[in-house]
Scaffold this active site. Structure first.
Site, PDB file in Angstrom:
ATOM      1  N   PRO A  31      29.784  42.103  40.665  1.00 14.46           N
ATOM      2  CA  PRO A  31      28.793  42.536  41.684  1.00 14.46           C
ATOM      3  C   PRO A  31      29.539  43.337  42.904  1.00 14.46           C
ATOM      4  O   PRO A  31      30.445  42.588  43.674  1.00 14.46           O
ATOM      5  CB  PRO A  31      28.011  41.323  41.922  1.00 14.46           C
ATOM      6  CG  PRO A  31      28.430  40.498  40.945  1.00 14.46           C
ATOM      7  CD  PRO A  31      29.437  40.817  40.349  1.00 14.46           C
ATOM      8  N   MET A  32      29.474  44.534  42.889  1.00 12.95           N
ATOM      9  CA  MET A  32      30.285  45.335  43.777  1.00 12.95           C
ATOM     10  C   MET A  32      29.816  45.130  45.337  1.00 12.95           C
ATOM     11  O   MET A  32      28.750  44.914  45.606  1.00 12.95           O
ATOM     12  CB  MET A  32      30.228  46.840  43.639  1.00 12.95           C
ATOM     13  CG  MET A  32      30.790  47.053  42.261  1.00 12.95           C
ATOM     14  SD  MET A  32      32.525  46.680  42.036  1.00 12.95           S
ATOM     15  CE  MET A  32      33.336  47.776  43.026  1.00 12.95           C
ATOM     16  N   GLN A 133      22.252  41.132  39.091  1.00 13.91           N
ATOM     17  CA  GLN A 133      22.447  40.032  39.799  1.00 13.91           C
ATOM     18  C   GLN A 133      21.369  39.784  41.105  1.00 13.91           C
ATOM     19  O   GLN A 133      21.323  40.959  41.723  1.00 13.91           O
ATOM     20  CB  GLN A 133      24.007  40.086  40.447  1.00 13.91           C
ATOM     21  CG  GLN A 133      24.102  38.678  40.972  1.00 13.91           C
ATOM     22  CD  GLN A 133      25.194  38.523  41.799  1.00 13.91           C
ATOM     23  OE1 GLN A 133      25.447  38.863  42.837  1.00 13.91           O
ATOM     24  NE2 GLN A 133      26.419  37.800  41.156  1.00 13.91           N
ATOM     25  N   CYS A 162      27.904  33.159  47.065  1.00 20.67           N
ATOM     26  CA  CYS A 162      27.919  33.935  48.298  1.00 20.67           C
ATOM     27  C   CYS A 162      28.157  32.983  49.467  1.00 20.67           C
ATOM     28  O   CYS A 162      27.477  32.048  49.700  1.00 20.67           O
ATOM     29  CB  CYS A 162      26.820  34.728  48.426  1.00 20.67           C
ATOM     30  SG  CYS A 162      26.965  35.597  50.191  1.00 20.67           S
ATOM     31  N   LYS A 201      26.826  33.138  38.515  1.00 21.27           N
ATOM     32  CA  LYS A 201      28.412  33.063  38.992  1.00 21.27           C
ATOM     33  C   LYS A 201      28.475  31.985  40.200  1.00 21.27           C
ATOM     34  O   LYS A 201      27.407  31.974  41.036  1.00 21.27           O
ATOM     35  CB  LYS A 201      28.566  34.457  39.635  1.00 21.27           C
ATOM     36  CG  LYS A 201      29.771  34.831  40.073  1.00 21.27           C
ATOM     37  CD  LYS A 201      30.011  36.391  40.281  1.00 21.27           C
ATOM     38  CE  LYS A 201      31.481  36.618  40.750  1.00 21.27           C
ATOM     39  NZ  LYS A 201      31.794  36.083  42.079  1.00 21.27           N
ATOM     40  N   ASN A 262      37.409  34.695  37.791  1.00 19.63           N
ATOM     41  CA  ASN A 262      37.384  35.525  39.137  1.00 19.63           C
ATOM     42  C   ASN A 262      38.241  35.017  40.084  1.00 19.63           C
ATOM     43  O   ASN A 262      38.270  33.825  40.692  1.00 19.63           O
ATOM     44  CB  ASN A 262      35.599  35.577  39.620  1.00 19.63           C
ATOM     45  CG  ASN A 262      35.712  36.389  40.942  1.00 19.63           C
ATOM     46  OD1 ASN A 262      34.712  36.472  41.528  1.00 19.63           O
ATOM     47  ND2 ASN A 262      36.440  37.672  40.980  1.00 19.63           N
ATOM     48  N   GLY A 263      39.267  35.714  40.817  1.00 14.78           N
ATOM     49  CA  GLY A 263      39.967  35.656  41.697  1.00 14.78           C
ATOM     50  C   GLY A 263      41.439  35.921  41.451  1.00 14.78           C
ATOM     51  O   GLY A 263      41.980  35.780  40.445  1.00 14.78           O
ATOM     52  N   ASN A 264      42.224  36.422  42.473  1.00 15.81           N
ATOM     53  CA  ASN A 264      43.535  36.751  42.431  1.00 15.81           C
ATOM     54  C   ASN A 264      43.955  38.135  41.738  1.00 15.81           C
ATOM     55  O   ASN A 264      44.945  38.092  41.600  1.00 15.81           O
ATOM     56  CB  ASN A 264      44.392  35.582  42.111  1.00 15.81           C
ATOM     57  CG  ASN A 264      44.162  34.244  42.830  1.00 15.81           C
ATOM     58  OD1 ASN A 264      43.844  34.357  43.869  1.00 15.81           O
ATOM     59  ND2 ASN A 264      44.436  33.144  42.207  1.00 15.81           N
ATOM     60  N   GLU A 287      37.372  43.340  44.615  1.00 13.00           N
ATOM     61  CA  GLU A 287      37.962  44.144  45.652  1.00 13.00           C
ATOM     62  C   GLU A 287      39.199  45.022  44.916  1.00 13.00           C
ATOM     63  O   GLU A 287      39.594  46.119  45.319  1.00 13.00           O
ATOM     64  CB  GLU A 287      38.638  43.405  46.780  1.00 13.00           C
ATOM     65  CG  GLU A 287      37.623  42.984  47.867  1.00 13.00           C
ATOM     66  CD  GLU A 287      38.236  42.664  48.922  1.00 13.00           C
ATOM     67  OE1 GLU A 287      39.342  42.296  49.012  1.00 13.00           O
ATOM     68  OE2 GLU A 287      37.543  42.770  50.211  1.00 13.00           O
TER      69      GLU A 287
END
Length: 523
Positions: A31-32, A133, A162, A201, A262-264, A287
């Site tokens: 989700p941008m 989402q 979030c 998520k 999700n992550g890194n 990102e």
């Protein structure tokens, strides 16, 4: 109105849904980070009540399909506030966040955008597979909102991660993670009443065992896919740190449904490592893709079953010239009926072109991007005047491209020196710094701690590091100025900065991405 609805089909679950409907994606666009607010002040905008802008992510997701992305990729919408979306008293909110009327968001067949700058082969223009989402804290409101989009997407996702203050005030996202009965009810309500699957998520708890029990509860409630962001609710902003792959691996081992990690993820080389350490079915990036839309370019549809790491792809493939990506994005914006917020376009351009615009030699062009004037026509979709502001951005980006090509020619000795030989290391993070004409992640400088002095003495605020970071800091200041028009309003709207979808905030103290050792220490 053009319909994007899909014919009724059998509702599949778990891995059957993942394989047959989503087509077993390995690389997921999160989700941008939304680049617009519902209504914004732009000098010169006339008759704003008749002007409907999309949330800004739709043309950006299309650019991801245009750079050789095929059936193994998946995108999400930005986070949408379910209560606002289903409430007809909030004029235009629905059109801004999911523009069904234009017939493109969620469409399986779009108008051709083959004129995009980097297109060299025919493309399958589509906004599918797509997951919408929502954030919510009411099963009833969530179901009403989801019913509005179920015919235009492949699944509905619930944001349970979030960590921002606006989520705390609105009581959604990660601030629901201690209310397991409510979360179960929201997921189960969608599972029983929607024609499409429900996914979720979430962020981890500090304790791995509790995180595993949480994930198992989401599965019992009816979630058909779960995305595990390996950071806790407290890990955000300057305190983001590294995501724990140990948590994600434990979740994957405990459930029987697909798990996205999700992550890194900053560079394409991080992807194999994440999949290997977590065992996840796919990775998700936000990102990383936001600053480099070509992050997934050239990757295989499936991960080789071998202990040997895949050979690195050339930087020209995974980190192509940023100006070419910016021009492609603008071509897509211009080609669609769905109206994109000018502030969304500006935000994307600042991010894609950041390595160049942060340099003193490009500050004039950075200022020009920030000053582009938008005059909205009284009737949308009528005449070329509607796109004058896009053409202004195109002209600036073409000048950026011209200067960058000259820089590249000089620094590579006319192409004799490979890009790989020009890569250096960032002193603060140990991560790669690519030539400034290449698309690449953004490493945020760390602000030194405030120096405390004796009683009665002035407190000296931390100053940015000298040297190369001075331009990075000035770039942030410029970005903040341009983003003032992007500050979310009230009325419980989701915050658009990053929600829980920022892959990594790599303002770390001389750390490389040694996820395993960090995860073990955290556990």
């Amino acid at each position: 109105m053009v319909s994007t609805a899909i014919p009724p089909r059998e509702k599949l679950e778990g891995y059957e849904f993942y394989r047959k409907v989503l087509r077993s994606p390995k690389y997921i666009v999160a989700p941008m980070v939304d680049q617009s607010e519902p209504w914004f002040n732009v000098t010169g905008v006339s008759n704003i009540d008749q002007t409907i802008w999309s949330s800004g992510s739709f043309p950006f997701t299309l650019i991801l399909y245009h750079i050789h992305l095929t059936n193994e990729k998946l995108v999400y919408t930005p986070m949408i506030n379910a209560k606002m979306f289903m409430d007809t008293t909030h004029k235009h909110y629905r059109e801004q966040y999911f523009d069904i009327a234009s017939g493109e968001e969620g469409s399986s067949c779009l108008a051709s955008t083959s004129t995009a700058a980097s297109s060299s082969t025919p493309k399958n223009d589509t906004d599918r597979p797509l997951i919408v989402q929502f954030c919510a804290n009411s099963p009833e409101y969530l179901l009403q909102a989801a019913k509005l989009v179920e015919d235009h997407c492949d699944a509905v996702d619930i944001n349970l991660g979030c960590p921002q203050e606006i989520a705390k005030r609105g009581h959604y996202g990660s601030f629901l993670q201690d209310e397991w009965e409510l979360i179960f009810s929201m997921i189960n309500t969608l599972h029983k009443n929607l024609a499409v699957p429900v996914t979720a998520k979430f962020r981890v708890f500090p304790d791995i065992d509790k995180t595993v029990e949480y994930a198992k509860m989401l599965e019992r409630a009816g979630a058909q896919i779960i995305t595990c962001h390996g950071r806790t609710r407290e890990q955000r902003g300057q305190n983001s740190g590294l995501a724990s792959y140990a948590h994600i691996a434990a979740v994957k081992a405990a459930v029987s449904i697909p798990v996205f990690a999700n992550g890194n993820i900053l560079f394409s080389g991080d992807i194999d490592r994440c999949l290997a350490e977590t065992g996840a079915d796919a990775i998700m990036s936000a990102e990383g893709v936001l600053y480099n839309p070509a992050l997934f370019n050239g990757l295989p549809a499936s991960v080789p079953q071998t202990s040997e790491p895949s050979p690195p792809l050339p930087l020209s493939t995974t980190n192509p010239p940023s100006a070419a990506l910016a021009l492609e994005y603008l071509a897509i914006v211009r080609a669609q009926r769905t109206r994109t917020s000018p502030s969304a376009v500006k935000g994307h351009l600042f991010k894609i072109l950041r390595p160049a615009l942060a340099r003193k030699a490009y500050h004039d062009l950075r200022e020009q991007i920030g000053k582009v004037r938008v005059v909205a026509p009284r009737t949308l979709g009528k005449g070329e005047d509607a796109w004058v502001w896009v053409d202004a951005y195109v002209g600036i980006c073409e000048e950026v491209q011209s200067r960058l090509e000259e820089d590249a020619k000089n620094l590579t000795d006319g192409g004799k020196i490979p890009l790989e030989d020009l890569v250096t290391k960032d002193e603060a993070t140990g991560l790669d710094l690519l030539p400034h004409w290449s698309a690449q992640p953004y490493f945020r400088p760390i602000a030194p701690p405030v120096e405390k002095k004796k009683k009665g003495a002035k407190v000296e605020e931390g100053r940015p590091r000298q040297g190369k970071d001075k331009e990075d800091v000035s770039s942030q200041v410029e970005q903040k100025v341009s983003d003032k028009e992007n500050v979310p309003g009230t009325n419980g709207l989701p915050e658009k900065r990053s929600a829980d979808d920022a892959d990594v905030d790599p303002a770390l103290k001389k750390l490389k991405l040694d996820v395993e050792s960090r995860a073990v220490a955290a556990a």
